[in-house]
Write a protein that holds these residues in place. Structure first.
Motif, PDB file in Angstrom:
ATOM      1  N   TRP A  37       0.830  -1.203   0.000  1.00 55.24           N
ATOM      2  CA  TRP A  37       0.000   0.000   0.000  1.00 55.24           C
ATOM      3  C   TRP A  37       0.866   1.256   0.000  1.00 55.24           C
ATOM      4  O   TRP A  37       2.057   1.227   0.313  1.00 55.24           O
ATOM      5  CB  TRP A  37      -0.948  -0.010   1.194  1.00 55.24           C
TER       6      TRP A  37
ATOM      7  N   ALA B 128       2.145   4.184   1.753  1.00 53.80           N
ATOM      8  CA  ALA B 128       2.326   4.282   3.195  1.00 53.80           C
ATOM      9  C   ALA B 128       2.248   5.704   3.729  1.00 53.80           C
ATOM     10  O   ALA B 128       2.047   5.905   4.930  1.00 53.80           O
ATOM     11  CB  ALA B 128       3.664   3.667   3.600  1.00 53.80           C
TER      12      ALA B 128
ATOM     13  N   LYS C  56      -3.986   5.031   3.032  1.00 56.84           N
ATOM     14  CA  LYS C  56      -3.162   3.823   2.862  1.00 56.84           C
ATOM     15  C   LYS C  56      -3.701   2.923   1.737  1.00 56.84           C
ATOM     16  O   LYS C  56      -3.918   1.724   1.911  1.00 56.84           O
ATOM     17  CB  LYS C  56      -3.095   3.041   4.174  1.00 56.84           C
TER      18      LYS C  56
END
Length: 464
Positions: free
Chosen positions: A57, A59, A64
């Motif tokens: 993902w 970050a 996210k």
């Protein structure tokens, strides 16, 4: 069903990941970060925090956003572990040691892994050759520098929060044609495309140069690269921001629309993901499935929102079969059938009409009547116990349709055509015969007819 909630994780990375390193699925579990900290690899939690999704993902942004996931169909219970092994690469096991997923197709022996700043998780041997990479096993999203070669596939998820395999695909076919299509779950049977790039060897403009790969370059531009190195843009006039200030992704959304997005990198920005372009321009009109479910479920109507994403609605007198699936099938809120009509009140007293403009279910016809007036079209449907909807268009043409209705859409090109929806006035059930009298054959026939009707409504029927 896998539903995710936001998570605040404590992320860690000590450079390259070495064989034997592992992560455990738990609340606030650690993750492996890219050098810049912009991407993370690890576990995201299920809604009750007892199950997790192994994923990659963005970050540094608040939501996210997930760009890759391993176990959408098999959520991992708490205490599961992903470990880097020399012979099998990444291996995900549950707390009992049962394997849930592995990176498979390992070339050589793995020595280390790294989460790159491009969002690619790479496994390498001792000579730093790639043994496996997540970019070659995409899910529903492409990132800049991630290309899709012939035979490559993106698969949608089932909903925004359910990462099980959905029914939409983006495929670069072996003939070089990039297509979007639905599949008939649980199989992979592909229906006719609702978008096709036309970049095949039979393309009149480039007859000998089919598409070689779908390219998403570092600047955020997406195009099909032909064998003669000419570029075919997925959208003419693509305008993108600077890649130094924005993140980019291209996602096959759960509703079948393929969209390129951008998101500011600035931590103080209040903008979220913005759409740059989408294909197709109108999925409600583009999709026509002959033997399967369309963009929306059976008996539903697809309408286009301002962002070119579809919205599904049940027609008046119908409601969702699954109230939690607004893109699913609709069921009539009344009883309709030949036996019910025969035993009920005769003629027009049984039904009323709801008219919808520029609405159609184009694959559910069983009778075409022309030349015909609107009044005669209504009367014919009223007197026909199989008729659920009649479409009156072109001033003299009537199509009668039966349940289940498929490929429903709102289409301005219908030029004012009407969908005449027949709805029963009195939703009371039929009287139950007195068991003291010998009416078993009649009751049996009525029950069989009703079961056949309900099965047709729920499971689908023939297309004439």
């Amino acid at each position: 069903m896998l539903i995710l909630l936001p998570i605040s994780t404590v992320a860690q990375s000590n450079g390259n990941i070495t064989v034997g390193d592992s992560l455990t699925a738990a609340a606030n579990s650690s993750s492996w970060l890219s050098p810049s900290g912009e991407f993370a690899f690890g576990f995201r939690p299920h809604n009750d925090r007892d199950f997790f999704l192994l994923s990659i993902w963005f970050a540094k942004i608040p939501d996210k956003t997930i760009v890759w996931y391993a176990n959408g169909d098999k959520p991992a219970p708490g205490g599961s572990k992903v470990a880097l092994t020399a012979d099998r690469g990444l291996v995900l096991t549950d707390p009992r040691g049962q394997q849930l997923w592995s990176s498979q197709t390992i070339i050589g022996t793995v020595a280390s892994g790294v989460m790159t700043d491009a969002g690619n998780f790479v496994l390498e041997d001792r000579e730093f050759n790639k043994a496996w990479e997540s970019f070659n096993s995409p899910t529903d999203t492409l990132l800049p520098t991630q290309n899709l070669e012939r035979g490559g596939v993106l698969s949608s998820r089932q909903s925004e929060t359910n990462f099980s395999k959905g029914r939409f695909q983006l495929r670069l076919q072996q003939d070089g044609n990039l297509v979007l299509n639905t599949i008939n779950l649980p199989t992979d049977y592909a229906n006719a495309p609702y978008y096709a790039s036309g970049t095949t060897s039979s393309d009149d403009t480039n007859p000998s140069s089919p598409g070689r790969e779908l390219v998403f370059n570092e600047s955020g531009y997406m195009f099909i690269l032909r064998e003669n190195d000419q570029r075919f843009p997925l959208k003419q006039g693509q305008q993108v921001e600077s890649s130094s200030d924005f993140y980019f992704r291209a996602t096959l959304n759960f509703d079948g629309v393929f969209t390129q997005y951008s998101h500011p990198k600035a931590p103080n920005s209040n903008r979220s993901w913005s759409s740059h372009w989408s294909q197709p321009e109108n999925i409600c009109v583009s999709s026509l499935v002959e033997a399967g479910i369309g963009v929306c479920g059976y008996n539903s109507i697809c309408g286009l929102k301002e962002d070119q994403r579809p919205m599904c609605q049940c027609p008046p007198g119908y409601s969702l079969l699954d109230p939690d699936d607004r893109y699913g099938s609709c069921k009539p809120d009344f009883i309709q059938g030949c036996e019910e009509d025969r035993l009920g009140r005769p003629g027009e007293d049984l039904y009323t009409w709801v008219d919808l403009t520029n609405t159609d279910w184009p694959t559910s016809d069983y009778v075409l009547l022309t030349p015909y007036t609107e009044d005669r079209c209504r009367q014919s449907c009223l007197e026909d116990c199989m008729c659920a909807v009649a479409i009156f268009r072109l001033g003299d043409t009537c199509w009668k349709k039966k349940l289940p209705l498929s490929n429903g859409r709102v289409d301005s090109n219908l030029n004012g055509g009407k969908a005449l929806i027949k709805i029963r006035k009195n939703n009371s059930t039929l009287p139950v015969p007195d068991p003291r009298f010998d009416q078993a054959p009649e009751l049996k026939k009525k029950n069989q007819d009703t079961l056949i009707l309900i099965g047709s409504v729920l499971l689908g029927g023939s297309v004439f």
